[in-house]
Write an enzyme that holds these catalytic residues in place. Structure first.
Site, PDB file in Angstrom:
ATOM      1  N   LYS A   1       0.809  -1.225  -0.096  1.00  0.00           N
ATOM      2  CA  LYS A   1      -0.019   0.163   0.122  1.00  0.00           C
ATOM      3  C   LYS A   1       0.997   1.343   0.156  1.00  0.00           C
ATOM      4  O   LYS A   1       1.698   1.398   0.932  1.00  0.00           O
ATOM      5  CB  LYS A   1      -0.895  -0.172   1.266  1.00  0.00           C
ATOM      6  CG  LYS A   1      -1.607   1.311   1.640  1.00  0.00           C
ATOM      7  CD  LYS A   1      -2.334   0.702   2.857  1.00  0.00           C
ATOM      8  CE  LYS A   1      -3.251   1.902   3.402  1.00  0.00           C
ATOM      9  NZ  LYS A   1      -2.840   3.263   3.362  1.00  0.00           N
TER      10      LYS A   1
HETATM   11  P1  FBP Z   1      -6.567   7.542   4.060  1.00  0.00           P
HETATM   12  O1  FBP Z   1      -7.347   6.796   2.623  1.00  0.00           O
HETATM   13  O2  FBP Z   1      -7.669   8.177   4.859  1.00  0.00           O
HETATM   14  O3  FBP Z   1      -5.389   8.190   3.749  1.00  0.00           O
HETATM   15  O4  FBP Z   1      -6.520   6.153   5.075  1.00  0.00           O
HETATM   16  C1  FBP Z   1      -5.421   5.278   4.745  1.00  0.00           C
HETATM   17  C2  FBP Z   1      -4.351   5.347   5.756  1.00  0.00           C
HETATM   18  O5  FBP Z   1      -3.383   4.613   5.496  1.00  0.00           O
HETATM   19  C3  FBP Z   1      -4.982   4.665   7.130  1.00  0.00           C
HETATM   20  O6  FBP Z   1      -4.734   3.466   7.369  1.00  0.00           O
HETATM   21  C4  FBP Z   1      -4.066   5.527   8.056  1.00  0.00           C
HETATM   22  O7  FBP Z   1      -4.628   5.945   9.349  1.00  0.00           O
HETATM   23  C5  FBP Z   1      -3.625   6.944   7.402  1.00  0.00           C
HETATM   24  O8  FBP Z   1      -3.863   6.403   6.037  1.00  0.00           O
HETATM   25  C6  FBP Z   1      -2.373   7.131   7.625  1.00  0.00           C
HETATM   26  O9  FBP Z   1      -1.941   8.136   6.736  1.00  0.00           O
HETATM   27  P2  FBP Z   1      -0.911   9.143   7.108  1.00  0.00           P
HETATM   28  O10 FBP Z   1       0.416   8.550   7.976  1.00  0.00           O
HETATM   29  O11 FBP Z   1      -0.354   9.658   5.713  1.00  0.00           O
HETATM   30  O12 FBP Z   1      -1.422  10.221   7.805  1.00  0.00           O
END
Ligand code: FBP
Length: 262
Positions: free
Chosen positions: A177
């Site tokens: 991811k």
């Molecule tokens: P989003 O689609 O809202 O960005 O969520 C995906 C994710 O990986 C979540 O699992 C996690 O909480 C968040 O993004 C972390 O994003 P970052 O570390 O960039 O703030």
């Protein structure tokens, strides 16, 4: 690698993970404009949409709410996670074991790796343990592959994202991811660097329907196998409408424009 296409988190080769670990990672501020979503059942209800192949949550939410949804939602146990209050070099605490996640009915495990952080060595070693335990339980492993920290100047530039997908392959993940590297070409290169690992895009903060869906279209055209999205779905007033569109783009290879017309 395990035969991931035969696992419940994959539908015809594609993956659509609905993430809801933001209460930990970002804090309740992410729910400010959608206060009803502070109740995890509202997001579990959204995850029952056919387009969603798994929902990613932390241990406490899984313990409390997953028993009511185990027939309708596939559980992706996000094994590590940290709060926004932490100000050190990027790192993430291991909050539950793979064994306990399997006991709670997990269909897959997820783990963040901050390559480039001063904590990279420990995180790689923690990932090793999680990956090998997941293999014992036949659970696919999704790596939140996020180069970040002192060793990383720009965490979304093409060479960083292709390195991120490659690290996922090298360390034995089944799904990588990663953030969008800014263009279809850069994403296509990141997909090639992932080898047989499924590269999926990380959603990011909420944008307009058209901007978000066009990016998803570009990512799928680039050969990615889906996405892991949170805010761009459940921060919307009508998450079902967006998931209907994602069903078309991710699972039926349609364009964003066609998906939005429906
Ligand atoms: P989003 O689609 O809202 O960005 O969520 C995906 C994710 O990986 C979540 O699992 C996690 O909480 C968040 O993004 C972390 O994003 P970052 O570390 O960039 O703030």
């Amino acid at each position: 690698m395990i035969p991931i296409d035969d696992t419940p988190i994959v539908r015809d080769g594609r993956v659509l993970i609905l993430a809801m670990d933001h209460g930990l990672e970002h804090g309740p501020g992410d729910f400010k404009n959608v206060p009803d979503k502070l109740d995890p059942t509202t997001v579990f209800d959204i995850a029952t949409h056919d387009a969603v192949t798994a929902m990613a949550v932390q241990k406490g939410v899984a313990e409390e709410y997953y028993p009511s949804y185990e027939d309708d939602v596939n559980l992706l146990a996000k094994i590590n996670g940290t709060s926004n209050l932490w100000m050190g070099e990027p790192d993430s605490a291991v909050n539950w074991s793979v064994e306990y996640a399997a006991e709670l009915g997990a269909d897959a495990v997820g783990f963040t790796v901050y390559s480039g952080s001063n904590h990279e060595v420990e995180m790689f070693e923690e990932f090793r343990d999680v990956q090998e335990q997941a293999r014992e339980h036949d659970l696919p492993v999704v790596m939140w592959s996020y180069p970040r920290g002192q060793g990383v100047k720009n965490d979304t530039k093409p060479s960083t994202i292709s390195y991120a997908t490659r690290i996922a392959l090298e360390l034995g993940a089944d799904v990588a991811k990663v953030k969008y590297p800014g263009s279809k070409e850069a994403m296509a290169h990141a997909v090639r660097c992932a080898g047989g690992v499924k590269a999926v895009m990380s959603g990011g903060s909420k944008t307009s329907d058209h901007k978000f869906l066009s990016t998803v279209e570009a990512v799928m055209d680039a050969g990615a196998k889906g996405l892991a999205v949170g805010r761009n779905v459940w921060q919307r007033e009508d998450p079902t409408r967006l998931l209907d569109a994602l069903e078309k783009i991710v699972h039926e290879s349609e364009t964003a424009d066609t998906a939005l017309e429906a």
